[in-house]
Design an enzyme around this catalytic site. Sequence first.
Site, PDB file in Angstrom:
ATOM      1  N   GLY A 103       0.838  -1.207   0.000  1.00  0.00           N
ATOM      2  CA  GLY A 103       0.000   0.000   0.000  1.00  0.00           C
ATOM      3  C   GLY A 103       0.866   1.248   0.000  1.00  0.00           C
ATOM      4  O   GLY A 103       0.640   2.194  -0.771  1.00  0.00           O
ATOM      5  N   ASP A 127       5.722 -10.474   5.434  1.00  0.00           N
ATOM      6  CA  ASP A 127       5.244 -11.690   4.761  1.00  0.00           C
ATOM      7  C   ASP A 127       6.145 -12.144   3.612  1.00  0.00           C
ATOM      8  O   ASP A 127       5.905 -13.199   3.037  1.00  0.00           O
ATOM      9  CB  ASP A 127       3.835 -11.466   4.177  1.00  0.00           C
ATOM     10  CG  ASP A 127       2.795 -11.254   5.256  1.00  0.00           C
ATOM     11  OD1 ASP A 127       3.125 -11.465   6.436  1.00  0.00           O
ATOM     12  OD2 ASP A 127       1.663 -10.862   4.916  1.00  0.00           O
ATOM     13  N   GLY A 153       0.841 -13.947   7.236  1.00  0.00           N
ATOM     14  CA  GLY A 153       0.792 -14.402   5.839  1.00  0.00           C
ATOM     15  C   GLY A 153      -0.623 -14.244   5.328  1.00  0.00           C
ATOM     16  O   GLY A 153      -1.405 -15.187   5.334  1.00  0.00           O
TER      17      GLY A 153
HETATM   18  P1  ATP Z   1       1.579  -3.724   5.405  1.00  0.00           P
HETATM   19  O1  ATP Z   1       0.480  -4.295   4.566  1.00  0.00           O
HETATM   20  O2  ATP Z   1       2.836  -4.515   5.310  1.00  0.00           O
HETATM   21  O3  ATP Z   1       1.191  -3.442   6.805  1.00  0.00           O
HETATM   22  P2  ATP Z   1       1.200  -1.417   3.754  1.00  0.00           P
HETATM   23  O4  ATP Z   1       2.113  -0.338   3.300  1.00  0.00           O
HETATM   24  O5  ATP Z   1       0.595  -2.259   2.676  1.00  0.00           O
HETATM   25  O6  ATP Z   1       2.001  -2.297   4.798  1.00  0.00           O
HETATM   26  P3  ATP Z   1      -1.291  -0.082   4.260  1.00  0.00           P
HETATM   27  O7  ATP Z   1      -1.958   0.216   5.565  1.00  0.00           O
HETATM   28  O8  ATP Z   1      -2.036  -0.825   3.249  1.00  0.00           O
HETATM   29  O9  ATP Z   1       0.064  -0.807   4.659  1.00  0.00           O
HETATM   30  O10 ATP Z   1      -0.816   1.294   3.586  1.00  0.00           O
HETATM   31  C1  ATP Z   1       0.060   2.202   4.229  1.00  0.00           C
HETATM   32  C2  ATP Z   1      -0.177   3.599   3.743  1.00  0.00           C
HETATM   33  O11 ATP Z   1      -0.230   3.639   2.322  1.00  0.00           O
HETATM   34  C3  ATP Z   1      -1.477   4.194   4.251  1.00  0.00           C
HETATM   35  O12 ATP Z   1      -1.210   5.495   4.718  1.00  0.00           O
HETATM   36  C4  ATP Z   1      -2.391   4.210   3.043  1.00  0.00           C
HETATM   37  O13 ATP Z   1      -3.263   5.325   3.040  1.00  0.00           O
HETATM   38  C5  ATP Z   1      -1.427   4.264   1.878  1.00  0.00           C
HETATM   39  N1  ATP Z   1      -1.982   3.521   0.749  1.00  0.00           N
HETATM   40  C6  ATP Z   1      -2.399   2.232   0.755  1.00  0.00           C
HETATM   41  N2  ATP Z   1      -2.861   1.850  -0.453  1.00  0.00           N
HETATM   42  C7  ATP Z   1      -2.741   2.941  -1.258  1.00  0.00           C
HETATM   43  C8  ATP Z   1      -3.044   3.223  -2.631  1.00  0.00           C
HETATM   44  N3  ATP Z   1      -3.556   2.279  -3.427  1.00  0.00           N
HETATM   45  N4  ATP Z   1      -2.807   4.461  -3.091  1.00  0.00           N
HETATM   46  C9  ATP Z   1      -2.267   5.404  -2.278  1.00  0.00           C
HETATM   47  N5  ATP Z   1      -1.955   5.213  -0.995  1.00  0.00           N
HETATM   48  C10 ATP Z   1      -2.183   4.018  -0.475  1.00  0.00           C
HETATM   49 MG    MG Z   2      -0.195  -4.233   2.689  1.00  0.00          MG
END
Ligand code: ATP
Ligand code: MG
Length: 485
Positions: free
Chosen positions: A194, A246, A290
């Site tokens: 994300g 993961d 996971g």
């Molecule tokens: P993990 O899944 O390992 O915990 P992650 O980076 O996937 O880490 P998320 O909570 O999904 O964690 O996203 C972290 C940040 O990225 C958040 O602030 C979220 O708003 C932003 N974010 C997530 N998906 C998107 C997207 N598709 N576009 C823009 N920003 C995003």
């Molecule tokens: Mg994630």
Amino acid sequence: QNKLAIITAIQVSTQSENDDFVLEDVPHLTNFLPDLPSYPNPLNKRQAYSIVKKNFVSPEDVVAQNVVIQKESPRGVHFRRAGPREKVYFEPEKVRACIVTCGGLCPGINTVIREIVCGLNNMYGVQDILGIEGGYKGFYSKNTLMLTPKVVNDIHKRGGTFLRTSRGGHDTHKIVDNIQDRGINQVYIIGGDGTQRGASLIYEEMSMERSHSLIHLVLFYNHLFMKEVKKRGLKVAVAGIPKTIDNDIAVIDKSFGFDTAVEEAQRAINAAHVEVESVENGVGIVKLMGRYSGFIAMYATQASRDVDCCLIPESPFYLEGRGGLFEFIEQRLKENGHLVIVVAEGAGQEYVAAEGHASDKKDASGNKLLLDVGPWLSDKIKDHFTVFRKMAVNMKYIDPTYMIRAIPSNASDNIYCTLLAQGAVHGAMAGYTGFTIGPVNSKHAYIPIARVTERQKTVKLSDRMWARLLASTNQPDFVASEQES
Ligand code: ATP
Ligand code: MG
């Protein structure tokens, strides 16, 4: 270089046949803003780093995604090799860098933060480094602190993130406005899939829009760079450091924190084993991380050897009937008097959902909240044996998730985090942008951000590693058993 550029242009336009040489290159700030100067790498001047001078990476060096070189010429996908360049794009005294951490916790985040700060400062003499606190929201809620090697000196010994983190709150325009207002010209973004998607949006907003045909044209005629359509045209390098406990990030060999997680998961498995060994008909269940990929469960099972059955999202399983999990449990209880099952959190979601536990709940970042397979599986097994088989079982359920996420990284992850951080610093200083850093076939490379977010890496059931696990645990593979019955 021109020859390489032309080859690249042709490959980009033909969308990579396996047989061709393909360079999936990362953008460079000079692509958008032509006629920009370059400066000698300050590492040159630093006596202590005289050795580094010999190790400058030629900007033309690439890393092959597939090490097998077929026929006489290199083929397949390649990425730009990471490392210090002899010429850098930024003057160190004009660098204002910032670091942000987003998403869930993972061992090693603090080491990455520390090494970005120390790398910028010790290698390049950069003094102005900001920590953005509390994830993406921190950009516009104005929570920042100055980072110096002294401030971050000890943080690698602690788990969590020194800069704190959050989910949700990604507002590209507000973030880029803030980066612009503060005069930041290097952005280091540590986070999962994300976060990297967010980083990609930030990079796109800052730099420029360009079409594929334009890439073709631009690479073909280097001097046409200036004709590109700019969005904001900011001279800002955006570097992503992929974080996922993961190990589900595509392209790169392994993500940081994964080794530490596997090591800590072993301790939980060991605890479950000790418990079930000490009672009659002991059934231990350890739920590991996971969501979509079973790497932690698979590696922890292989590492521990106390596991009788490993359930991962990629491998469907079933409970009842011939070759099912219940039959296997009964058999192991008869043979050994106890057993341990490892279940990845994303495994068996369809069964839990089918029993009316389905929900559409999402977290603040929009990720679907998974149903808790651990307690569901424990109840199912308990019910089956006590109610239907009239057999008392001693169930021990362990969920070590938060304990694993919260620990500091182990020795190998600490070293790995240092390589990632220093590689990111070298890349940003050299003027690359919109890249993530990571090892590809054990050589660190700069990978276009979009390349690592387009899909997730999962355990391939046809790969040797899963076959090795089946051979080691001697568990049913479910697929074959189901077909037979
Ligand atoms: P993990 O899944 O390992 O915990 P992650 O980076 O996937 O880490 P998320 O909570 O999904 O964690 O996203 C972290 C940040 O990225 C958040 O602030 C979220 O708003 C932003 N974010 C997530 N998906 C998107 C997207 N598709 N576009 C823009 N920003 C995003
Ligand atoms: Mg994630």
